[in-house]
Design a protein around this motif. Structure first.
Motif, PDB file in Angstrom:
ATOM      1  N   VAL A 205       0.839  -1.193   0.000  1.00  0.00           N
ATOM      2  CA  VAL A 205       0.000   0.000   0.000  1.00  0.00           C
ATOM      3  C   VAL A 205       0.877   1.248   0.000  1.00  0.00           C
ATOM      4  O   VAL A 205       1.892   1.308   0.700  1.00  0.00           O
ATOM      5  N   LYS A 216     -10.890  14.473  -4.639  1.00  0.00           N
ATOM      6  CA  LYS A 216     -11.333  13.075  -4.736  1.00  0.00           C
ATOM      7  C   LYS A 216     -12.427  12.917  -5.785  1.00  0.00           C
ATOM      8  O   LYS A 216     -12.423  11.958  -6.561  1.00  0.00           O
ATOM      9  N   GLU A 231      -7.084   2.881 -12.958  1.00  0.00           N
ATOM     10  CA  GLU A 231      -6.801   1.513 -12.506  1.00  0.00           C
ATOM     11  C   GLU A 231      -6.460   0.603 -13.671  1.00  0.00           C
ATOM     12  O   GLU A 231      -5.552  -0.232 -13.578  1.00  0.00           O
ATOM     13  N   GLU A 237      -5.034  -0.909  -7.657  1.00  0.00           N
ATOM     14  CA  GLU A 237      -6.339  -0.592  -7.093  1.00  0.00           C
ATOM     15  C   GLU A 237      -6.250   0.738  -6.337  1.00  0.00           C
ATOM     16  O   GLU A 237      -5.377   0.917  -5.490  1.00  0.00           O
ATOM     17  N   ILE A 239      -8.089   3.273  -3.834  1.00  0.00           N
ATOM     18  CA  ILE A 239      -9.131   3.258  -2.801  1.00  0.00           C
ATOM     19  C   ILE A 239      -9.368   4.691  -2.344  1.00  0.00           C
ATOM     20  O   ILE A 239      -8.479   5.330  -1.770  1.00  0.00           O
ATOM     21  N   ASP A 241     -11.647   6.603   0.145  1.00  0.00           N
ATOM     22  CA  ASP A 241     -12.594   6.413   1.242  1.00  0.00           C
ATOM     23  C   ASP A 241     -12.704   7.707   2.046  1.00  0.00           C
ATOM     24  O   ASP A 241     -12.393   8.797   1.541  1.00  0.00           O
ATOM     25  N   ILE A 247      -5.448   9.317  -0.408  1.00  0.00           N
ATOM     26  CA  ILE A 247      -5.953   8.281  -1.296  1.00  0.00           C
ATOM     27  C   ILE A 247      -4.983   7.107  -1.198  1.00  0.00           C
ATOM     28  O   ILE A 247      -3.768   7.296  -1.208  1.00  0.00           O
ATOM     29  N   SER A 250      -3.203   0.552  -3.790  1.00  0.00           N
ATOM     30  CA  SER A 250      -2.968  -0.810  -3.305  1.00  0.00           C
ATOM     31  C   SER A 250      -2.554  -1.711  -4.456  1.00  0.00           C
ATOM     32  O   SER A 250      -3.216  -1.761  -5.494  1.00  0.00           O
TER      33      SER A 250
END
Length: 514
Positions: A205, A216, A231, A237, A239, A241, A247, A250
């Motif tokens: 990560v 975002k 991606e 990946e 993410i 959230d 951000i 991963s």
């Protein structure tokens, strides 16, 4: 004229008479035809009546036959049921007779058992009487009661068992140290290679920081098209959230994560974020990273004074910059190992250039373009052979984890220097709180045993010194205590490498000359 009238009247009369005669003839013919029709109808009715009677008789016979058949079937069923009932009654009678016979046999057996129990009780009484007499005789001869003799025997057996067990444990440990050292190393190394000892969050990560959460929404795009394009282009990946101003990227490939991080940084700084622009920036960033990898490999080889490396090997060396092992950067580890190998080879009178080359290349199996099912040492050896490195270099790479036999003096040098670089203090990351807690747990575990005075966890938790009271524990018990502490540490704690437990028991006599 009168004659004409007369003739005409006669003709009319004759005509009338003919018509009357024709009518009479037709009536007679109709009567005869009606009579024939009536006769024929009568005959047909008689024939139909006979047919109906025959059919009714046949139906009656058929119904009677079916009734007789059903009656016969019912009768046969009744007869079979009666036969079964008779057979069941016969079986019940036989079973009752057998049960009666069995009861008689059981009664006889019970009486025999009672007789045998009576005999056994009498013999048991005789045996108890003889035992009491023998015990009284032994107590009189030995001068000890049975309880005292039993306690003394148990204590002597317990001491002998403790001594024998300690000696047996020492023999087993000595034999294991002599015969199992190499096998244990091989198993531990293979286990380390195949198990991810770092946590996944630290190894896979990358956190990308942003100025505000408004970015975002722009990164996600309408209906998520921007983040999907990013991606797909990077293979990472992304993410997004509720984490403020961050951000998460991963992925298990550190090069791809770096490409995604740099591309995202450039897109956010530029402000133009749409699928076409994303693809363009990712391709450009990928080329930049590839050029940087090659440049890093060349610069590393030049800094170490290593020449003649294949371009693909230089590229693999550059990829080490983006790979870590146990929290230690792989390129820094390779450079440090190479320098250590050169120093050690010089001290031993060997070729330091070859040693430095082998030390630099020993972990290239950790950064291949493909991921075959091979340990990294063997994979690195195959890559070195593919790119025409010398046999002693290839053997040193493949044997630094004992995957193959060491055939040159370079191999043990690379193996030792690899261990030195990885084991030095601060080389591999460990959270301070967890490190301190592990040391404290080691000391508290040893202090929980009776007779332990002080404990010291030294050498970064790789050795535990336990000081016991000389008046509380003897020499045999110190060996047992060491083995017991080692067993509990193995069962209850998680730690890297191995922990050496040293139990110290000493007696000091202090005097002062005045």
């Amino acid at each position: 004229m009168d004659n004409f009238i007369i003739y005409a009247g006669i003709a009319i009369i004759a005509l009338a008479i003919g018509v009357v005669a024709a009518i009479i003839v037709q009536r007679k013919m109709a009567q005869s035809r009606a009579r024939l029709i009536i006769d024929e109808a009568t005959r047909e009715a008689d024939a139909l009546k006979k047919n109906r009677l025959l059919e009714a008789r046949e139906e009656e016979l058929k119904i009677k036959a079916e009734a007789e058949k059903a009656a016969n079937q019912r009768m046969s069923k009744v007869q079979s049921a009666e036969a079964k009932q008779k057979q069941r009654e016969l079986q019940l009678n036989q079973q009752q007779s057998e049960n009666q016979r069995t009861r008689n046999e059981l009664e006889t057996l019970r009486q025999n058992i009672e007789n045998q129990n009576a005999v056994l009780d009498s013999r048991r009484e005789e045996l108890d009487k003889l035992t009491r007499q023998a015990r009284e005789t032994l107590e009189h001869i030995s001068g000890l009661s049975s309880e005292e003799a039993k306690e003394k025997l148990i204590n002597s057996l317990k001491d002998e068992a403790k001594t024998a067990a300690a000696a047996y444990i020492n023999d087993i440990m000595d034999e294991a140290k002599m015969t199992a050292n190499r096998e244990a190393k091989r198993i531990v190394v293979q286990s380390i290679q195949r198990v991810a000892t770092e946590t996944a969050i630290e190894n896979s990560v990358t956190v990308f920081h942003i100025d505000s959460d408004e970015i975002k929404g722009r990164i996600i795009g309408r209906e998520g098209r921007n983040i999907r394009a990013l991606e797909a282009a990077t293979g990472i990946e992304i993410i997004v959230d509720d984490t403020p101003e961050a951000i998460v990227l991963s992925g298990f490939d550190p090069v791809r994560r770096e490409i995604a991080r740099l591309a995202l940084h450039q897109l956010v700084a530029d402000g133009r974020i749409h699928p076409a622009r994303i693809e363009e920036v990712v391709n450009k960033t990928r080329k930049q990273i590839e050029e940087e990898i090659i440049e890093t490999g060349k610069r590393t080889a030049i800094d170490l004074g290593i020449h003649g490396l294949h371009p693909d090997l230089i590229r693999l060396i550059g990829k080490m910059k983006y790979r870590s092992s146990y929290g230690q950067n792989l390129l820094q580890h390779a450079r440090e190992t190479a320098n250590l190998c050169a120093v050690m080879a010089s001290e031993l009178g060997l070729n330091p250039k070859k040693a430095r080359r082998a030390g630099l290349l020993h972990d290239i199996g950790k950064v291949p373009d493909e991921e075959p099912e091979l340990p990294h040492a063997l994979l690195g050896m195959k890559l070195a052979e593919k790119y025409k490195e010398k046999p002693e270099i290839c053997n040193a790479i493949g044997a630094h984890h004992d995957e193959i036999e060491q055939t040159t003096l370079l191999a043990p040098i690379v193996q030792v220097c690899d261990a030195i670089s990885g084991a030095r203090p601060g080389a591999r990351r460990e959270i301070v709180e967890a490190y301190i807690k592990r040391l404290n747990d080691l000391e508290q575990l040893a202090l929980s045993y009776p007779g332990v005075i002080k404990t010291y966890a030294i050498q970064a938790g790789r050795e535990l010194r336990v000081i016991v009271g000389a008046d509380k524990i003897d020499d045999v018990e110190t060996e047992k205590l060491s083995a017991e502490i080692a067993r509990r540490i193995q069962d209850e704690m998680t730690y890297p490498g191995q922990v050496k437990i040293t139990v110290i028991r000493e007696t000091r006599a202090v005097s002062f000359a005045k």
